[in-house]
Design an enzyme around this catalytic site. Structure first.
Site, PDB file in Angstrom:
ATOM      1  N   CYS A  94       0.839  -1.195   0.000  1.00 40.51           N
ATOM      2  CA  CYS A  94       0.000   0.000   0.000  1.00 40.51           C
ATOM      3  C   CYS A  94       0.879   1.252   0.000  1.00 40.51           C
ATOM      4  O   CYS A  94       1.805   1.380   0.802  1.00 40.51           O
ATOM      5  CB  CYS A  94      -0.887  -0.042   1.241  1.00 40.51           C
ATOM      6  N   GLU A  95       0.591   2.167  -0.911  1.00 45.92           N
ATOM      7  CA  GLU A  95       1.411   3.378  -1.000  1.00 45.92           C
ATOM      8  C   GLU A  95       1.143   4.345   0.150  1.00 45.92           C
ATOM      9  O   GLU A  95       1.905   5.293   0.347  1.00 45.92           O
ATOM     10  CB  GLU A  95       1.172   4.085  -2.331  1.00 45.92           C
ATOM     11  N   HIS A  96       0.094   4.123   0.915  1.00 47.05           N
ATOM     12  CA  HIS A  96      -0.220   5.016   2.032  1.00 47.05           C
ATOM     13  C   HIS A  96       0.482   4.617   3.321  1.00 47.05           C
ATOM     14  O   HIS A  96       0.862   5.484   4.114  1.00 47.05           O
ATOM     15  CB  HIS A  96      -1.731   5.047   2.263  1.00 47.05           C
ATOM     16  N   HIS A  97       0.633   3.293   3.557  1.00 55.08           N
ATOM     17  CA  HIS A  97       1.225   2.836   4.816  1.00 55.08           C
ATOM     18  C   HIS A  97       2.416   1.898   4.607  1.00 55.08           C
ATOM     19  O   HIS A  97       3.058   1.500   5.574  1.00 55.08           O
ATOM     20  CB  HIS A  97       0.174   2.114   5.666  1.00 55.08           C
ATOM     21  N   GLN A 135      -4.947  -0.487  -5.066  1.00 54.10           N
ATOM     22  CA  GLN A 135      -5.498  -1.583  -5.857  1.00 54.10           C
ATOM     23  C   GLN A 135      -6.185  -1.070  -7.111  1.00 54.10           C
ATOM     24  O   GLN A 135      -6.103  -1.681  -8.182  1.00 54.10           O
ATOM     25  CB  GLN A 135      -6.474  -2.403  -5.004  1.00 54.10           C
ATOM     26  N   HIS A 163      -5.986  -6.175   2.302  1.00 52.90           N
ATOM     27  CA  HIS A 163      -5.070  -5.081   2.601  1.00 52.90           C
ATOM     28  C   HIS A 163      -4.675  -5.123   4.071  1.00 52.90           C
ATOM     29  O   HIS A 163      -5.530  -5.003   4.955  1.00 52.90           O
ATOM     30  CB  HIS A 163      -5.725  -3.732   2.275  1.00 52.90           C
ATOM     31  N   CYS A 165      -3.215  -2.939   5.700  1.00 52.95           N
ATOM     32  CA  CYS A 165      -3.460  -1.667   6.386  1.00 52.95           C
ATOM     33  C   CYS A 165      -4.834  -1.661   7.045  1.00 52.95           C
ATOM     34  O   CYS A 165      -5.075  -0.896   7.979  1.00 52.95           O
ATOM     35  CB  CYS A 165      -3.312  -0.490   5.423  1.00 52.95           C
TER      36      CYS A 165
END
Length: 203
Positions: A94-97, A135, A163, A165
């Site tokens: 995940c590019e956020h976490h 995704q 995910h 996250c």
């Protein structure tokens, strides 16, 4: 899908890429920030191991889908029906976490005189999976790369993934699955082709 970027600059082309030592030093900072001691025995080699693992986990930045999809075959004896590769496992982040996304992809296309080697489809999933992702973006990138390279009558991509996250932090809902789809060409304009795609995946 025009807004989706399928090609990222390869890291080797970037002159400001950090050195191995800088990467390892960054891991030591994170270990200290987390509350541990990078100098204790069990963590002495961790920075080196993490940097090596990241090279592998994010190797998709150094590859281009177009290079993998470049070779196609025209001798198909007139075959023009759906080609489907389903249940392709992948691991992404995940590019956020920067925590794992674990799932499987189903990819189909309707040939227009040329076909791909089946392993190429799985390889494209691997390339886009080994990058920081959402995704939704990954689903569109796979479809667009095949659509632009092969110029088939249509492409269908479905991704099912869990995910971490959501499972490991935040709402902490283990086992929940996210499903995304992208359709182009005949898969988008002819509902029967979408239904056939879904039926073959679930069969």
């Amino acid at each position: 899908m025009d807004a989706i970027v399928t090609n990222f600059p390869r890291i080797d082309d970037q002159s400001d890429r950090p050195s191995q030592k800088e990467a390892e030093d960054a891991v030591r900072v994170l270990l200290r920030w987390a509350g541990d001691d990078p100098q204790r025995e069990g963590l002495l080699d961790t920075p080196k191991r993490v940097a090596k693992a990241y090279r592998e986990l994010f190797s998709g930045y150094e590859l281009a889908a177009e290079d993998v999809l470049g070779r196609t075959f025209e001798e198909v004896a007139g075959y023009d029906d759906m080609v489907l590769v389903k249940d392709i496992p992948f691991f992404s982040h995940c590019e956020h976490h920067m925590v794992p996304i674990i799932g499987k992809a189903h990819v189909a296309y309707l040939p227009n005189g040329r076909v791909l080697g089946l392993s190429k489809i799985a390889r494209v999933v691997e390339i886009f999976g080994r990058r920081l992702q959402t995704q939704e973006t990954m689903t569109a990138q796979i479809a667009k790369s095949i659509d632009e390279t092969l110029n088939p009558r249509g492409v269908a991509v479905m991704i099912e993934a869990e995910h971490m996250c959501m499972a490991m932090r935040g709402i902490q809902k283990q086992g929940s699955t996210t499903l995304t789809t992208t359709f182009t060409g005949a898969f988008k304009t002819e509902p029967t082709e979408q239904v056939r795609f879904m039926t073959l995946i679930r069969s």
